[in-house]
Write an enzyme that holds these catalytic residues in place. Structure first.
Site, PDB file in Angstrom:
ATOM      1  CB  CYS A 286       3.896  -5.588  -2.694  1.00 26.06           C
ATOM      2  SG  CYS A 286       4.590  -7.133  -2.059  1.00 26.06           S
ATOM      3  CB  ALA A 287       1.970  -0.449  -2.617  1.00 24.51           C
TER       4      ALA A 287
END
Length: 394
Positions: free
Chosen positions: A186-187
């Protein structure tokens, strides 16, 4: 073609063997530049990296949250009967609908690595090309102008990676630098933008294309009957985003700093469990509580290292991992509750698409009008937080 955007000289596309030497000369812990006038001709502007364009792409299939909830209850009847609270998971995510790589019926059949990978290759390539071409068009570029492509994806495995698979279809040059990155989760949208900006800064005048693509639905497991699998089924969708960067050219905004924070002993918060069938989601239930307590100080540390404070940020643009995570971010950063409105809208319309999601939020913020300074923020496996500072072009 916009004047000055096409790079064809031998100086611009020539000996990339010198590139590693240039990287060694860059201080990757320092800000690129802070608090400067980035208007045309301003002193110091040539040292900053401009975000020239941003584009998104989505799979054709759309599924409503109620349909997904009904499918989950059909597949995991025993789990729902043992844990009645599971029924409320789908209603509490803040998600109305999502885009997915295949029709719902495809996910009801048992699938292994070969079938999941085939879809990743086919649909992933299509989304890559669509998002990349949109971004290049918006920047006034063509694929032949691209010197570096940074490809961010953690939901499929392909060797060669998709940036090579689509090489001929895109029309990339034979001397293009490829930087495929796996594992950021997700980063990845924020970290990928930071990586791409460092690549652009290392070679002034070069054109860098960054593509972030995730097909999270391919990790759906009908054979795993547990709460984590159901929660991930309620959250994740598919999508892609791409942007074009170049140093010394303002575009939409300038990237003037970036950094990350990795918390020790937090590997179990988020990630993949790999087995013979496919990916299995690793997602700790205490993630929102962890973010509430720990995210704010980490972001303050990242900003301090690039010479900024939270008071300098006109708007945080955050990865909306879920409704509870968005609320946790607001609390940790001491923002007014409800202020992350674009995040909630993107989450509602597309679900959590992992890495590209924050770039969908950024697209909405750009359309509305960016403040003087914006900070992109996302959390991902590690467990980590990644931050990029943007200064609006003037």
């Amino acid at each position: 073609m916009k004047p000055g955007l096409r790079t064809t000289s031998s100086a611009a596309v020539g000996d990339w063997g010198r590139y590693g030497t240039m990287l060694n000369r860059i201080d990757f812990t320092a800000p690129l530049q802070n608090d400067v006038d980035i208007s045309a001709g301003a002193s110091g502007a040539s040292h900053l990296v401009g975000l020239l364009s941003l584009a998104t792409a989505l799979p054709l299939y759309v599924v409503g949250q109620e349909e997904v909830a009904a499918m989950a209850q059909l597949l995991f009847t025993d789990l729902f009967e043992r844990s009645p609270s599971m029924a409320s998971v789908f209603a509490n995510t803040g998600i109305r609908k999502r885009h997915v790589a295949r029709p719902v019926a495809w996910y009801l059949e048992p699938r292994g690595w070969p079938e999941r990978t085939a879809v990743y290759m086919e649909e992933g390539s299509r989304l890559f090309v669509e998002a990349a071409n949109k971004a290049l068009d918006a920047a006034g570029c063509v694929a032949n102008d691209v010197d570096v492509v940074v490809f961010i994806s953690s939901t499929g495995i392909a060797t060669p990676s998709l940036d090579a698979v689509v090489h001929r279809q895109m029309g990339f040059r034979s001397d293009i630098e490829r930087v495929p990155v796996f594992g950021l989760g997700c980063a990845g949208g924020v970290s990928g933008l930071a990586i791409a900006s460092r690549m652009a800064a290392a070679r002034p005048g070069s054109t860098v294309l960054m593509v972030s693509l995730e097909l999270c639905s391919l990790a759906f497991r009908s054979d795993l009957v547990d709460k984590t699998n159901v929660i991930s089924t309620a959250l994740f969708g598919d999508g892609a985003a791409a942007c074009v960067l170049r140093s010394g050219q303002a575009g939409i905004a300038m990237i003037d700093g970036a950094g990350e924070h990795l918390w020790a002993d937090t590997l179990g918060i988020m990630g993949w469990n790999m087995d013979p069938v496919g990916f299995g989601v690793l997602l700790a239930p205490n993630l929102p509580a962890f973010a509430t307590t720990n995210l704010g100080p980490a972001v303050e540390g990242v900003l301090a290292r690039i010479g900024l404070g939270t008071a300098d940020i006109g708007r945080f643009i955050c990865h909306p991992g879920g409704a509870k995570v968005v609320t946790a971010i607001e609390r940790s950063l001491e923002l007014n509750q409800g202020s992350l409105d674009h995040e909630r809208t993107v989450l509602s319309d597309f679900g959590n698409m992992s890495a590209p999601t924050v770039l969908f939020v950024l697209a909405r913020a750009i359309a509305e009008g960016l403040p003087k300074r914006t900070a992109l923020l996302a959390m991902g496996p590690g467990f980590s937080a990644s931050c990029v500072s943007l200064v609006r072009a003037t």
